[in-house]
Design a protein around this motif. Sequence first.
Motif, short mmCIF file in Angstrom:
data_model
loop_
_atom_site.label_atom_id
_atom_site.label_comp_id
_atom_site.label_asym_id
_atom_site.label_seq_id
_atom_site.Cartn_x
_atom_site.Cartn_y
_atom_site.Cartn_z
N GLY A 39 0.79 -1.22 0.00
CA GLY A 39 0.00 0.00 0.00
C GLY A 39 0.82 1.27 0.00
O GLY A 39 0.26 2.37 0.11
N ALA A 40 2.14 1.14 -0.15
CA ALA A 40 3.00 2.33 -0.12
C ALA A 40 2.89 3.17 -1.39
O ALA A 40 3.30 4.33 -1.40
CB ALA A 40 4.45 1.91 0.10
N GLY A 41 2.38 2.58 -2.49
CA GLY A 41 2.23 3.33 -3.73
C GLY A 41 3.15 2.86 -4.85
O GLY A 41 3.24 3.51 -5.90
N ASN A 226 7.05 5.06 1.24
CA ASN A 226 6.21 4.82 2.41
C ASN A 226 5.09 5.86 2.42
O ASN A 226 5.36 7.06 2.37
CB ASN A 226 7.03 4.91 3.71
CG ASN A 226 6.31 4.30 4.88
OD1 ASN A 226 5.51 3.37 4.72
ND2 ASN A 226 6.57 4.81 6.07
N PHE A 227 3.84 5.39 2.43
CA PHE A 227 2.68 6.28 2.38
C PHE A 227 2.79 7.26 1.21
O PHE A 227 2.47 8.44 1.33
CB PHE A 227 2.51 7.04 3.69
CG PHE A 227 2.22 6.16 4.87
CD1 PHE A 227 1.00 5.50 4.99
CD2 PHE A 227 3.17 5.96 5.85
CE1 PHE A 227 0.73 4.68 6.07
CE2 PHE A 227 2.92 5.13 6.94
CZ PHE A 227 1.69 4.49 7.05
N GLY A 228 3.26 6.74 0.06
CA GLY A 228 3.30 7.54 -1.16
C GLY A 228 4.44 8.51 -1.26
O GLY A 228 4.54 9.25 -2.25
N GLN A 229 5.35 8.53 -0.29
CA GLN A 229 6.47 9.46 -0.32
C GLN A 229 7.80 8.73 -0.20
O GLN A 229 7.87 7.64 0.39
CB GLN A 229 6.36 10.48 0.82
CG GLN A 229 5.18 11.45 0.66
CD GLN A 229 5.21 12.56 1.71
OE1 GLN A 229 5.13 12.27 2.90
NE2 GLN A 229 5.31 13.78 1.27
N VAL A 230 8.84 9.34 -0.74
CA VAL A 230 10.17 8.75 -0.65
C VAL A 230 10.67 8.84 0.79
O VAL A 230 10.76 9.93 1.36
CB VAL A 230 11.15 9.47 -1.60
CG1 VAL A 230 12.57 8.95 -1.37
CG2 VAL A 230 10.73 9.27 -3.06
#
Length: 252
Positions: A39-41, A226-230
């Motif tokens: 789900g990290a993207g 992680n959560f859509g961010q590097v």
Amino acid sequence: MALLEVKNLGISFGGLRAVNEFHLHIEKGCLYGLIGPNGAGKTTVFNLLTGVYRPNEGIITLDGEPIIGKKTIEINKAGIARTFQNIRLFKDLTVLDNVKAGLHNHCKYSTVEGILRLPRYFKVEKEMDEKAMELLKVFDLDQEARTLASNLPYGKQRKLEITRALATKPKLLLLDEPAAGMNPNETKELMETIRFVRDTFDMTILLIEHDMKLVSGICEELTVLNFGQVLAEGKTGDVLNNPEVIKAYLGE
């Protein structure tokens, strides 16, 4: 100049920020990994790179050329090919015909020539047969050229999917969890295959993977999402030893 340059990439779905200010810099010939929790993207990033999704903002360039706004088939022709976590072969077609499906991007005849079986149709089909067999021989699949893809063992199906992707003549190959569902012996063979592809075809490879043995064994550089961010990026050993990465991803 980097082969792939991604800057400030972002996309939202119904108010949910799936990817935010994502950046990536991959040099030609690099074997690069993109990792992160479920789900990290990560797959969203692959879908952005291949034109499945169009970002809300950001820049993607391949070999210096912008690709945002192009259709998936146009991006493939520009030089990006991918495989999928769940193998997507044409399972009712032979191994040979699966590879020929990839070759159709570059070897064409008109609809009329195909329907009427005009000389150019036979000429192009013969050329594709020869090119497909050359690729299959490289991957030791030529003896199974007439076998239905569905009848291949799992590891060989994965190898066939990579072969078909290479038939499109990519500059950048995206591998989405290539070791998913594999046993340790198959994973070891896969690692050898990926190295072989990079070295033999002078290929640049970006892969998503949860198998840390595979990641640490073949990837030269990593980005952790992680959560859509590097969360972290750099040399593989440094990234995997980063305390924030261990906390967020490895759970240790």
